[in-house]
Scaffold this motif. Structure first.
Motif, PDB file in Angstrom:
ATOM      1  N   ARG A   1      41.445  48.750  44.446  1.00  0.00           N
ATOM      2  CA  ARG A   1      42.182  47.554  44.007  1.00  0.00           C
ATOM      3  C   ARG A   1      41.501  46.283  44.494  1.00  0.00           C
ATOM      4  O   ARG A   1      41.410  45.293  43.763  1.00  0.00           O
ATOM      5  N   ALA A   2      41.053  46.305  45.745  1.00  0.00           N
ATOM      6  CA  ALA A   2      40.390  45.130  46.317  1.00  0.00           C
ATOM      7  C   ALA A   2      39.172  44.762  45.483  1.00  0.00           C
ATOM      8  O   ALA A   2      38.975  43.603  45.109  1.00  0.00           O
ATOM      9  N   ARG A   3      38.345  45.756  45.188  1.00  0.00           N
ATOM     10  CA  ARG A   3      37.125  45.503  44.418  1.00  0.00           C
ATOM     11  C   ARG A   3      37.445  45.105  42.982  1.00  0.00           C
ATOM     12  O   ARG A   3      36.803  44.211  42.420  1.00  0.00           O
ATOM     13  N   PHE A   4      38.426  45.762  42.369  1.00  0.00           N
ATOM     14  CA  PHE A   4      38.820  45.461  40.991  1.00  0.00           C
ATOM     15  C   PHE A   4      39.309  44.013  40.889  1.00  0.00           C
ATOM     16  O   PHE A   4      38.912  43.268  39.987  1.00  0.00           O
ATOM     17  N   CYS A   5      40.173  43.612  41.832  1.00  0.00           N
ATOM     18  CA  CYS A   5      40.678  42.232  41.852  1.00  0.00           C
ATOM     19  C   CYS A   5      39.522  41.243  42.008  1.00  0.00           C
ATOM     20  O   CYS A   5      39.468  40.206  41.332  1.00  0.00           O
ATOM     21  N   GLU A   6      38.603  41.567  42.901  1.00  0.00           N
ATOM     22  CA  GLU A   6      37.473  40.685  43.171  1.00  0.00           C
ATOM     23  C   GLU A   6      36.602  40.510  41.917  1.00  0.00           C
ATOM     24  O   GLU A   6      36.202  39.389  41.573  1.00  0.00           O
ATOM     25  N   LEU A   7      36.316  41.609  41.230  1.00  0.00           N
ATOM     26  CA  LEU A   7      35.471  41.545  40.036  1.00  0.00           C
ATOM     27  C   LEU A   7      36.144  40.794  38.897  1.00  0.00           C
ATOM     28  O   LEU A   7      35.502  40.045  38.164  1.00  0.00           O
ATOM     29  N   LEU A   8      37.469  40.985  38.746  1.00  0.00           N
ATOM     30  CA  LEU A   8      38.196  40.253  37.711  1.00  0.00           C
ATOM     31  C   LEU A   8      38.199  38.759  38.008  1.00  0.00           C
ATOM     32  O   LEU A   8      38.041  37.934  37.101  1.00  0.00           O
ATOM     33  N   ALA A   9      38.376  38.420  39.282  1.00  0.00           N
ATOM     34  CA  ALA A   9      38.364  37.011  39.679  1.00  0.00           C
ATOM     35  C   ALA A   9      37.001  36.385  39.389  1.00  0.00           C
ATOM     36  O   ALA A   9      36.907  35.237  38.945  1.00  0.00           O
ATOM     37  N   ALA A  10      35.938  37.156  39.613  1.00  0.00           N
ATOM     38  CA  ALA A  10      34.584  36.653  39.373  1.00  0.00           C
ATOM     39  C   ALA A  10      34.343  36.407  37.885  1.00  0.00           C
ATOM     40  O   ALA A  10      33.613  35.488  37.505  1.00  0.00           O
ATOM     41  N   ARG A  11      34.975  37.235  37.034  1.00  0.00           N
ATOM     42  CA  ARG A  11      34.773  37.100  35.585  1.00  0.00           C
ATOM     43  C   ARG A  11      35.790  36.154  34.946  1.00  0.00           C
ATOM     44  O   ARG A  11      35.679  35.830  33.768  1.00  0.00           O
ATOM     45  N   ASN A  12      36.790  35.744  35.719  1.00  0.00           N
ATOM     46  CA  ASN A  12      37.835  34.857  35.208  1.00  0.00           C
ATOM     47  C   ASN A  12      37.262  33.469  34.921  1.00  0.00           C
ATOM     48  O   ASN A  12      36.460  32.945  35.690  1.00  0.00           O
ATOM     49  N   GLN A  13      37.696  32.874  33.834  1.00  0.00           N
ATOM     50  CA  GLN A  13      37.158  31.574  33.435  1.00  0.00           C
ATOM     51  C   GLN A  13      37.661  30.430  34.310  1.00  0.00           C
ATOM     52  O   GLN A  13      37.057  29.373  34.370  1.00  0.00           O
ATOM     53  N   THR A  14      38.793  30.645  34.983  1.00  0.00           N
ATOM     54  CA  THR A  14      39.316  29.597  35.848  1.00  0.00           C
ATOM     55  C   THR A  14      38.753  29.758  37.253  1.00  0.00           C
ATOM     56  O   THR A  14      38.069  30.723  37.558  1.00  0.00           O
ATOM     57  N   ASN A  15      39.073  28.828  38.121  1.00  0.00           N
ATOM     58  CA  ASN A  15      38.518  28.855  39.479  1.00  0.00           C
ATOM     59  C   ASN A  15      39.373  29.720  40.387  1.00  0.00           C
ATOM     60  O   ASN A  15      40.384  29.280  40.896  1.00  0.00           O
ATOM     61  N   CYS A  16      38.996  30.950  40.575  1.00  0.00           N
ATOM     62  CA  CYS A  16      39.750  31.875  41.429  1.00  0.00           C
ATOM     63  C   CYS A  16      38.803  32.394  42.512  1.00  0.00           C
ATOM     64  O   CYS A  16      37.709  32.865  42.210  1.00  0.00           O
ATOM     65  N   ILE A  17      39.190  32.291  43.761  1.00  0.00           N
ATOM     66  CA  ILE A  17      38.315  32.669  44.871  1.00  0.00           C
ATOM     67  C   ILE A  17      38.216  34.193  44.965  1.00  0.00           C
ATOM     68  O   ILE A  17      39.220  34.892  45.127  1.00  0.00           O
ATOM     69  N   GLU A  18      36.979  34.719  44.854  1.00  0.00           N
ATOM     70  CA  GLU A  18      36.766  36.163  44.843  1.00  0.00           C
ATOM     71  C   GLU A  18      37.202  36.823  46.151  1.00  0.00           C
ATOM     72  O   GLU A  18      37.789  37.894  46.158  1.00  0.00           O
ATOM     73  N   GLY A  19      36.902  36.172  47.274  1.00  0.00           N
ATOM     74  CA  GLY A  19      37.274  36.732  48.566  1.00  0.00           C
ATOM     75  C   GLY A  19      38.772  36.881  48.715  1.00  0.00           C
ATOM     76  O   GLY A  19      39.274  37.884  49.231  1.00  0.00           O
ATOM     77  N   SER A  20      39.514  35.888  48.238  1.00  0.00           N
ATOM     78  CA  SER A  20      40.977  35.951  48.296  1.00  0.00           C
ATOM     79  C   SER A  20      41.500  37.055  47.384  1.00  0.00           C
ATOM     80  O   SER A  20      42.487  37.727  47.704  1.00  0.00           O
ATOM     81  N   ALA A  21      40.837  37.251  46.253  1.00  0.00           N
ATOM     82  CA  ALA A  21      41.235  38.318  45.332  1.00  0.00           C
ATOM     83  C   ALA A  21      41.009  39.684  45.982  1.00  0.00           C
ATOM     84  O   ALA A  21      41.822  40.600  45.837  1.00  0.00           O
ATOM     85  N   PHE A  22      39.905  39.825  46.699  1.00  0.00           N
ATOM     86  CA  PHE A  22      39.598  41.066  47.408  1.00  0.00           C
ATOM     87  C   PHE A  22      40.713  41.393  48.404  1.00  0.00           C
ATOM     88  O   PHE A  22      41.211  42.521  48.460  1.00  0.00           O
ATOM     89  N   LEU A  23      41.112  40.403  49.182  1.00  0.00           N
ATOM     90  CA  LEU A  23      42.185  40.601  50.168  1.00  0.00           C
ATOM     91  C   LEU A  23      43.505  40.937  49.489  1.00  0.00           C
ATOM     92  O   LEU A  23      44.265  41.792  49.966  1.00  0.00           O
ATOM     93  N   THR A  24      43.791  40.271  48.380  1.00  0.00           N
ATOM     94  CA  THR A  24      45.043  40.519  47.660  1.00  0.00           C
ATOM     95  C   THR A  24      45.134  41.977  47.243  1.00  0.00           C
ATOM     96  O   THR A  24      46.166  42.628  47.433  1.00  0.00           O
ATOM     97  N   GLY A  25      44.055  42.505  46.676  1.00  0.00           N
ATOM     98  CA  GLY A  25      44.057  43.909  46.270  1.00  0.00           C
ATOM     99  C   GLY A  25      44.163  44.857  47.446  1.00  0.00           C
ATOM    100  O   GLY A  25      44.935  45.813  47.428  1.00  0.00           O
ATOM    101  N   MET A  26      43.410  44.569  48.502  1.00  0.00           N
ATOM    102  CA  MET A  26      43.407  45.450  49.662  1.00  0.00           C
ATOM    103  C   MET A  26      44.776  45.520  50.348  1.00  0.00           C
ATOM    104  O   MET A  26      45.237  46.587  50.748  1.00  0.00           O
TER     105      MET A  26
END
Length: 402
Positions: free
Chosen positions: A292-317
């Motif tokens: 989940r951590a990695r999936f969230c991070e990768l989606l955040a990276a591909r998202n067109q808006t400004n979403c912090i990848e590191g925060s997405a990683f933590l959210t999933g984890m």
């Protein structure tokens, strides 16, 4: 080119060990591929996903795959290895003589046949000698009714699988009824809710996760955190020195951190953080947290808006931390030294991170309508999501086997 979404759901045994995964494909092929025959699309999906990405991550586990009627008649399952493929006969398949012949032939060749969403009837009785697994959706057939059927079958002849098991109470009832395999998200919910303070070591791990999620890793901060925990220190040095590329033994934490580099530090911390929670938890729960951590991070990276990848990683984890620690998530979140955006996503599903996490959960459960709705909100294409999921599954498998 990928024809649709594909997700995998774990299947656990009575001891909550993962014995296999069901690969779930998107329904409604006509909506996306009006000129492609559903059976052809299924074959292509099997070829693209089962033989490439997912087959390589099954390991010794079984792969449960749904096959439409015509693909069974055409013996499509025989294109794939029989050793860890479970051929699922969909519930809408008519019990014809033609289907029975196909089932007999495949069973004779060593393929294990499963009847999906089974509803007992006289028409299916002649199929039972060739069936290895029967799946009951306990939302359609109650555990009590399923037990009545199970009791009529000689012990050990057929393995019974309970689908849509959502609570620990249902898991226990299904076990008592004679089920041996279980599918559903009962394992990802806290068993016993206890209000207690977080242990210092857990807080240290949370702080470490926060540090490694940053774009620019602060090696000094990580060094100081690891130095305060004897167990972590030992694991770090063992982890580094076990590498085949280490020519001279590494003795200092700082040296170890620099040697590992950003990506491997993140892998190490992720694995140790999850594995340091509760030993009694199902093995898939640890992997799902990291995936989940990695999936969230990768989606955040591909998202067109400004979403912090590191925060997405933590959210999933941290989205499964309540299950790992058997404490309410809102209590844990209050005590965690993490960003407010992550706390909001975990507690109430708010913000961009909340949408990303909701999309990840919908994908895991193969809720394709919700996946489509959320992907539109996030401006993500199906290819973005498919690729991110495949990459997350591979990344997690690599981490857990390295």
């Amino acid at each position: 080119m990928k024809y649709s979404y594909v997700a995998r759901q774990p299947i656990l045994d009575r001891d909550k060990n993962t014995i296999g995964y069901e690969l779930l494909f998107r329904d409604g092929l006509n909506n996306s591929f009006p000129e492609i025959d559903p059976d052809l699309a299924t074959s292509r999906l099997l070829s693209d996903h089962f033989l490439s990405t997912h087959y390589s991550t099954l390991g010794d586990n079984l792969g449960f795959v749904n096959f439409p009627y015509q693909s069974l008649i055409n013996r499509v399952p025989t294109l794939f290895p029989a050793n860890n493929l479970i051929v699922e006969v969909l519930e809408d398949c008519p019990p014809t003589d033609e289907l029975l012949d196909a089932i007999k032939e495949m069973a004779k060749q060593g393929y294990k046949i499963a009847l999906d969403d089974f509803v007992p009837s006289k028409e299916w009785k002649q199929f039972l000698p060739y069936v290895s697994i029967i799946k009951f959706d306990i939302r359609i057939i109650s555990i009590g009714k399923a037990k009545t059927f199970i009791d009529k079958i000689p012990s050990g002849r057929i393995t019974f699988l309970a689908e849509k098991v959502e609570t620990h109470e249902e898991f226990q009832q299904a076990k008592d009824a004679g089920f041996d395999y279980f599918q559903g998200y009962f394992f990802s919910k806290p068993e016993i809710i206890q209000r207690k303070a977080l242990e210092p070591s857990v807080l240290t791990l949370i702080q470490l996760c926060k540090e490694v999620a940053k774009e620019d890793i602060d090696y000094k901060a990580i060094d100081e955190l690891i130095s305060t925990d004897i167990s972590l220190s030992y694991k770090l040095l063992t982890f580094v020195n076990s590498s085949s590329t280490v020519s001279t033994k590494i003795a200092s934490f700082k040296q170890a951190l620099i040697y590992l580099g950003k990506e491997r530090i993140r892998k190490f911390i992720s694995l140790v953080a999850i594995a340091s929670t509760q030993e009694s938890k199902p093995d898939y729960l640890y992997g799902l947290s990291i995936q989940r951590a990695r999936f969230c991070e990768l989606l955040a990276a591909r998202n067109q808006t400004n979403c912090i990848e590191g925060s997405a990683f933590l959210t999933g984890m941290f989205s499964l931390l309540d299950s790992l620690l058997d404490q309410p998530l809102n209590v844990l979140v209050d005590e965690m030294p993490i960003e407010e955006e992550v706390k909001a996503a975990l507690s109430t599903g708010e913000g961009m991170l909340g949408l990303v996490l909701a999309l990840v959960k919908a994908y895991e459960k193969a809720d394709w309508d919700q996946v489509t709705k959320l992907s539109n909100q996030l401006g993500l294409s199906s290819d973005n999501i498919n690729q991110s999921y495949d990459d997350a599954v591979k990344w997690t498998a690599d981490l857990l086997t390295s």
